[in-house]
Design an enzyme around this catalytic site. Structure first.
Site, mmCIF file in Angstrom:
data_model
loop_
_atom_site.group_PDB
_atom_site.id
_atom_site.type_symbol
_atom_site.label_atom_id
_atom_site.label_comp_id
_atom_site.label_asym_id
_atom_site.label_seq_id
_atom_site.Cartn_x
_atom_site.Cartn_y
_atom_site.Cartn_z
ATOM 1 C CG HIS A 186 -4.966 -36.251 16.139
ATOM 2 N ND1 HIS A 186 -5.235 -37.448 16.748
ATOM 3 C CD2 HIS A 186 -5.918 -36.078 15.183
ATOM 4 C CE1 HIS A 186 -6.284 -38.014 16.151
ATOM 5 N NE2 HIS A 186 -6.725 -37.188 15.207
ATOM 6 N N GLY A 190 -4.970 -2.128 4.953
ATOM 7 C CA GLY A 190 -4.154 -3.254 4.493
ATOM 8 C C GLY A 190 -4.833 -4.595 4.747
ATOM 9 N NE ARG A 191 -6.796 -4.010 10.825
ATOM 10 C CZ ARG A 191 -6.157 -2.861 10.984
ATOM 11 N NH1 ARG A 191 -4.984 -2.667 10.407
ATOM 12 N NH2 ARG A 191 -6.677 -1.892 11.711
ATOM 13 C CD GLU A 232 -2.131 -4.566 11.361
ATOM 14 O OE1 GLU A 232 -0.913 -4.763 11.461
ATOM 15 O OE2 GLU A 232 -2.696 -4.459 10.258
ATOM 16 C CD GLU A 236 9.094 -5.942 7.475
ATOM 17 O OE1 GLU A 236 8.834 -4.818 6.960
ATOM 18 O OE2 GLU A 236 8.890 -6.197 8.672
ATOM 19 C CE LYS A 274 -3.579 2.169 2.810
ATOM 20 N NZ LYS A 274 -4.555 2.004 3.885
ATOM 21 C CE LYS A 278 5.585 -0.887 10.187
ATOM 22 N NZ LYS A 278 4.608 -0.193 9.352
HETATM 23 O O1 F6P Z 1 2.965 -2.810 9.782
HETATM 24 C C1 F6P Z 1 1.618 -3.140 9.659
HETATM 25 C C2 F6P Z 1 1.137 -2.831 8.288
HETATM 26 O O2 F6P Z 1 1.006 -1.469 8.134
HETATM 27 C C3 F6P Z 1 -0.159 -3.550 7.989
HETATM 28 O O3 F6P Z 1 -1.263 -2.897 8.460
HETATM 29 C C4 F6P Z 1 -0.084 -3.672 6.507
HETATM 30 O O4 F6P Z 1 -1.002 -4.614 6.036
HETATM 31 C C5 F6P Z 1 1.349 -4.060 6.337
HETATM 32 O O5 F6P Z 1 2.039 -3.305 7.298
HETATM 33 C C6 F6P Z 1 1.946 -3.846 4.980
HETATM 34 O O6 F6P Z 1 1.917 -2.513 4.594
HETATM 35 P P1 F6P Z 1 2.151 -2.097 3.082
HETATM 36 O O7 F6P Z 1 1.098 -2.722 2.268
HETATM 37 O O8 F6P Z 1 2.090 -0.598 3.071
HETATM 38 O O9 F6P Z 1 3.513 -2.593 2.661
#
Ligand code: F6P
Length: 549
Positions: free
Chosen positions: A388, A271-272, A357, A216, A210, A508
């Site tokens: 199990h 995002g979620r 979240e 990452e 987003k 972060k």
């Molecule tokens: O760090 C949490 C978050 O902001 C989530 O809410 C989101 O889904 C994820 O990181 C990834 O964010 P982006 O799509 O901006 O890379």
């Protein structure tokens, strides 16, 4: 409707629920069922092909009456209307919350900041469909002219969990000559293993983010670009092997992806809540535009149900209220989600971000510290595997764990007796949880007296059974929207912002400060506590020593 400046716990209906819960604690499901032989037929809601049996909950008609009153007094309907018309209900980010617009039919109008966003959504869906068809048809070629065989989605959080879950859930419908992989972790192993047996000139990367700034994702995206260019040697190859899904065109362009190959979404999609936006591009390539459309239809049907059904027959409202009942009046800490469907193996992981979240918040909308518990911990595994492993604790442990058991009438892969055996376990588990096995029943089996307490099941452990016809793109859409709106129901009653996620920011920021220390041995601008400082020193010292696997 209640004054939102006072905590929900101050409402008379909350106090009534509290008092009522002491009475319900004295009841047993064995007696509730014995006293009302139709309970299992009565305490059921069937809507949109979902059969929701909530009879095995520790509730009476009075519980339901009070919970429904709580929903009403909390202004739930008003809040639902606000979300659907695009009000900025994500107040800490001053944003509308409009995942419902992502699945709205073309003719609907939802206005944000003076603009009807529904045509924008459909325009992006059309672009996604065109692109998906090119890849699925082998028309989209890699830089050397070979068709694309491998699609790797790089993203994290909502830009990964939805795509992975949906791909796994709908794999049955996927085009099998394409390989789909998902890279999320900044741990280099994730990228290394995902690309280990692949050829760069047959591989397409979808960089899903987003913000297009997430550490990452951007680290993995740069590694992917290096991997492609090491083999194809020409920066022009990026255009054939990378597309982006983002709200941030500037950052996409800076990365080197032509914004013509960018699929857009908007800041009013959390995002979620984004698996049905362009973030679902990998899903659409896998299952095709038509199946994707029917997934959106499933979402939309549940949206309409949530918006219009009376609360007593409203699936997400009932599910949300039952969650509040255990979370706030029985001190339950967790909810187990147990899909009896192997294709839903990533569904619990997906729900963890959606629920935790969203509702893991310690202050109400006006910033006041909560005086009651908010979001519970969600977890789970597909049945029967979990049986199990951890079901022992659910059946005989000291903790109350409400369960959602999800099953389908028809299997996608009918193999011999398997499906009847699977479904027998769904029904047996719900029965065992609710009714247990008394000491007398255990004795009647001839069990030695000293073993009786060990083999006795107290029962009275609540569960919902959610039965659907068959796992399809449409039913998946309904199921996900069911949980989305259940989260909304709870967040509204607790009066929290279910759409921000400030809690992930501190880690972060601290990591950003520590990175230069680890990479260049630079002195930190911040002073660490003695534990953190010592751990960092030890890491820096020892990483210089050679260590071979
Ligand atoms: O760090 C949490 C978050 O902001 C989530 O809410 C989101 O889904 C994820 O990181 C990834 O964010 P982006 O799509 O901006 O890379």
């Amino acid at each position: 409707m209640r004054n939102k400046n006072i905590s929900v716990s101050a409402l008379p209906v909350w106090k009534s629920l509290d008092a009522h819960s002491s009475e319900v604690r004295q009841l047993h499901l064995r007696k509730l069922f014995a006293d009302d032989i139709k309970r299992g037929e009565r305490m059921v809601v069937e809507a949109l092909g979902i059969y929701f049996d909530y009879s095995k909950h520790l509730i009476t008609d009075e519980t339901l009456r009070l919970l429904l009153q709580l929903a009403k007094e909390s202004g739930l309907q008003d809040h639902i209307n606000k979300m659907f018309r695009g009000d900025k209900i994500n107040i800490t980010e001053n944003r509308a919350v409009l995942h419902v617009a992502l699945r709205a039919p073309k003719e609907q109008s939802i206005v944000v900041d003076g603009e009807n966003v529904v045509p924008l959504v459909h325009k992006v869906l059309e672009n996604m469909a065109k692109f998906s068809n090119l890849v699925r048809g082998g028309v989209w070629k890699g830089y050397t002219g070979k068709p694309i065989k491998n699609i790797i989605n790089i993203g994290i959080g909502g830009s990964d969990l939805g795509p992975v879950m949906a791909y796994e859930a709908l794999r049955y419908y996927s085009q099998r000559n394409l390989n789909f992989r998902f890279v999320s972790n900044i741990d280099g192993t994730d990228f290394a293993e995902a690309t280990y047996d692949l050829e760069p000139d047959e591989t397409l990367f979808i960089i899903s983010s987003k913000t297009f700034t997430t550490l990452e994702t951007m680290t993995n995206a740069h590694t992917a670009r290096d991997w492609v260019l090491k083999s194809l040697m020409n920066p022009a190859a990026v255009a054939s092997h990378f597309v982006a899904v983002s709200t941030n065109a500037d950052e996409v362009a800076k990365f080197g992806i032509d914004t013509a190959n960018m699929f857009e979404f908007w800041d009013w999609v959390g995002g979620r809540y984004s698996m049905d936006s362009a973030i679902g591009l990998s899903t659409m390539i896998a299952i095709g535009p038509e199946n994707f459309r029917s997934m959106l239809d499933g979402f939309h049907q549940m949206d309409e149900h949530f918006r219009t059904a009376p609360f007593e027959r409203n699936l997400p409202v009932l599910m949300g209220l039952l969650g509040i009942w255990y979370n706030n009046f029985f001190d339950a800490q967790t909810v187990a989600v147990l899909p009896y469907e192997q294709y839903l193996k990533r569904f619990p992981a997906y729900l963890q971000q959606l629920t935790m979240e969203s509702n893991g918040k310690h202050v109400s909308l006006d910033g006041t510290e909560m005086d009651i518990q908010t979001g519970p911990i969600y977890w789970g595994e597909p049945g029967t595997n979990g049986q199990h492993s951890f079901y022992q604790l659910i059946h005989q442990g000291t903790k109350l764990i409400p369960c959602d058991l999800i099953g389908f009438i028809h299997p996608l892969n009918p193999v011999g007796r398997h499906h009847d055996l699977l479904m027998a376990n769904v029904f047996a588990q719900a029965e065992a949880l609710a009714f247990g096995k008394t000491a007398d029943e255990v004795r009647a089996d001839g069990t030695a007296e000293w073993l009786v307490p060990h083999r006795t099941f107290e029962g009275n452990r609540p569960s919902s059974t959610i039965l659907l016809d068959r796992l399809t793109p449409e039913t998946l859409g309904k199921l996900v929207a069911l949980y989305e709106h259940s989260v909304f129901t709870q967040g509204t009653i607790w009066n929290i912002d279910s759409f921000d996620q400030w809690g992930v920011e501190l880690g972060k920021a601290l990591a950003a400060g520590i990175i230069p220390e680890l990479e260049d041995g630079a002195n930190s601008r911040v002073t660490h506590d003695s534990s953190t400082g010592n751990l960092i020193k030890r890491y820096i010292r020892n990483k210089k020593l050679s260590s071979k696997p």
